[in-house]
Scaffold this active site. Structure first.
Site, PDB file in Angstrom:
ATOM      1  N   LYS A 121       5.182   1.912  -2.898  1.00 15.11           N
ATOM      2  CA  LYS A 121       4.801   3.904  -3.159  1.00 15.11           C
ATOM      3  C   LYS A 121       5.106   4.082  -4.881  1.00 15.11           C
ATOM      4  O   LYS A 121       6.110   3.134  -5.788  1.00 15.11           O
ATOM      5  CB  LYS A 121       6.144   4.405  -2.388  1.00 15.11           C
ATOM      6  N   LYS A 173       4.987   2.445   7.934  1.00 18.08           N
ATOM      7  CA  LYS A 173       4.288   2.990   8.736  1.00 18.08           C
ATOM      8  C   LYS A 173       3.221   1.981   8.761  1.00 18.08           C
ATOM      9  O   LYS A 173       2.170   2.366   9.976  1.00 18.08           O
ATOM     10  CB  LYS A 173       3.476   3.597   7.861  1.00 18.08           C
ATOM     11  N   LYS A 214       1.134  -1.092   0.003  1.00 17.11           N
ATOM     12  CA  LYS A 214      -0.118  -0.099  -0.089  1.00 17.11           C
ATOM     13  C   LYS A 214       0.854   1.435  -0.010  1.00 17.11           C
ATOM     14  O   LYS A 214       1.999   1.339   0.886  1.00 17.11           O
ATOM     15  CB  LYS A 214      -1.119  -0.304   1.698  1.00 17.11           C
ATOM     16  N   ASN A 247      -1.863  19.457   0.960  1.00 14.51           N
ATOM     17  CA  ASN A 247      -2.844  19.197   1.684  1.00 14.51           C
ATOM     18  C   ASN A 247      -2.763  18.334   3.007  1.00 14.51           C
ATOM     19  O   ASN A 247      -3.947  18.836   4.066  1.00 14.51           O
ATOM     20  CB  ASN A 247      -4.046  17.066   1.178  1.00 14.51           C
TER      21      ASN A 247
HETATM   22  N1  GLU Z   1       0.825   8.757   0.589  1.00 15.61           N
HETATM   23  C1  GLU Z   1      -0.224   8.855   1.936  1.00 15.61           C
HETATM   24  C2  GLU Z   1       0.979   8.608   2.534  1.00 15.61           C
HETATM   25  O1  GLU Z   1       2.496   8.583   2.305  1.00 15.61           O
HETATM   26  C3  GLU Z   1      -0.630   7.932   1.603  1.00 15.61           C
HETATM   27  C4  GLU Z   1      -0.225   6.129   1.447  1.00 15.61           C
HETATM   28  C5  GLU Z   1      -2.122   5.969   1.199  1.00 15.61           C
HETATM   29  O2  GLU Z   1      -3.392   6.302   0.805  1.00 15.61           O
HETATM   30  O3  GLU Z   1      -2.058   4.520   0.766  1.00 15.61           O
HETATM   31  O4  GLU Z   1       1.365   7.709   4.080  1.00 15.61           O
END
Ligand code: GLU
Length: 429
Positions: free
Chosen positions: A105, A93, A69, A220
């Protein structure tokens, strides 16, 4: 490639903290290698008829805990090294906040502000055309990140659906509400960081309404955390965007600043009453000056690597809440710690975004749509539980919050690897 490898910096932290957490060396080695990386060159027909090539990347770093994710970033500085580092941080995370996901990513090296909406759509769809077999609702689930938004996620989902001849809203999160997005996803990253800030203030015994706050980055994440903290009674004394920042000892009205930036694309100290905008007293400052302001809380909400050995000694804030991914280089972790600054690390502070992405995925898979109150309540529970677990581990084992967050995550991943059977199991049975 960046001057300092962001991935090497990220890896250094993981390896040293994994040793601290007594993780099996074989598992540490496993966590040092990204699982899959794809690099593509996307030919795009521009509006003037010319063809331009854009480099795109996606890295699935680790899938021990579930499908991978993570967001997709559109930015001129995107490169493979950065994407791998960001996917490693996503791995940590998701484990810190106990989501059933691994980390990934993606990104495209592009300045999206220079593209027309139709060029942007062609680029977003082209990216998904080449990645259609790499991603998937059970494999890898993209989401927004810097300079990508719900509209782009909608295009990406539509492209995926048409290639796969299916309807798979769970292949991507952060979609428009009308296309299966979740209520509460838009401000989730800022809200998660806001909840962490409240928890920190509470644990430290500070007074909420005494807090002066500087926010670097007005996208954001930065906007929503500043808005929510101001509503709670804190004073937002400085805000910046990529062009520079503004400072006012009296504090700004965040909503007015936001409206003004949307209209004029510039940051100005204003209060908007109805349609009339009144300029308030403020000083223009640079992004570098913002970071070393004498404030209670500093919130870096822009890019990685902004706090380095060049400015770490000059940071005056009592606490740093990392909404950006990787704003503090590992080389200055000790300097910051020795100055007595409390850092709520990115892998916890900005986890609100991926948490509500998870809620969106769950809703899509079960055909439900939750109310905003439901989403916000579940996010609050998740953030407070995770913050407390990290805080308690830090207290029990005498660690910083960053060390505790990593130790928590690494133990979770390590236990999952061990559940499959490691060398130890095979040698001793
Ligand atoms: N881009 C966001 C992050 O760095 C969200 C990632 C997501 O929602 O999968 O956490």
């Amino acid at each position: 490639m960046a001057a300092i490898s962001t991935f090497q910096d990220a890896l250094f932290r993981v390896r040293s903290l994994a040793e601290l957490a007594n993780i099996d060396p074989e598992i540490i080695e496993g966590l040092s290698h990204p699982k899959e990386i794809i690099m593509v060159n996307l030919p795009i027909r521009m509006d003037d008829g010319s063809q331009q090539y854009f480099s795109g990347y996606r890295c699935r770093y680790n899938s021990t805990l579930g499908p991978t994710k993570g967001g997709v970033r559109f930015h001129p500085n995107v490169n493979e090294d950065e994407i791998i580092a960001l996917s490693l941080w996503m791995t940590i995370k998701c484990a810190v906040v106990d989501l059933p996901f691994g980390g990934a990513k993606g990104g495209i090296t592009v300045n999206p502000k220079e593209l027309s909406p139709m060029e942007l759509e062609r680029l977003s769809r082209a990216y998904i055309r080449v990645l259609a077999d790499f991603i998937g609702p059970h494999r890898d689930i993209p989401a927004p990140d810097i300079y990508t938004n719900s509209r782009i996620m909608g295009w990406m989902m539509a492209e995926y659906d048409s290639i796969k001849r299916t309807h798979a809203p769970d292949v991507i999160t952060g979609k428009p509400i009308e296309l299966g997005g979740s209520l509460g996803r838009d401000d989730a990253t800022g809200r998660g960081a806001y909840l962490c800030t409240l928890e920190l203030i509470h644990k430290m015994g500070w007074n909420l309404t005494d807090m002066s706050i500087a926010v670097q980055g007005f996208g954001n994440g930065g906007y929503h955390v500043a808005r929510l903290l101001q509503q709670a009674g804190c004073k937002i004394v400085a805000i910046s965007d990529s062009q520079g920042g503004i400072y006012s000892e009296a504090g700004f009205d965040v909503e007015s600043l936001w409206q003004c930036k949307q209209q004029s694309k510039r940051m100005k100290g204003v209060y908007c009453k109805g349609s009339v905008c009144e300029i308030v007293e403020y000083k223009t400052i640079s992004n570098d000056e913002l970071l070393i302001l004498d404030v209670d809380i500093l919130i870096p909400a822009a890019l990685e690597g902004v706090i380095t050995k060049h400015n770490a000694d000059n940071i005056k804030a009592k606490a740093i809440i990392e909404i950006a991914n990787g704003p503090i280089l590992s080389e200055v972790d000790d300097i910051i710690h020795n100055k007595g600054i409390k850092v709520v690390p990115d892998v916890l502070a900005n986890a609100g975004g991926v948490t509500v992405s998870y809620f969106e995925w769950v809703q899509n898979r079960s055909g439900q749509s939750w109310t905003l109150e439901d989403v916000q309540q579940k996010l609050k529970e998740k953030m407070i539980t995770s913050f407390s677990a990290v805080w308690d581990l830090a207290e029990d084992e005498g660690r910083t919050l960053r060390e505790a967050a990593y130790v928590k995550a690494l133990r979770k991943i390590s236990n999952a690897v061990e559940a499959h059977g490691t060398r130890d199991y095979f040698v001793h049975n």
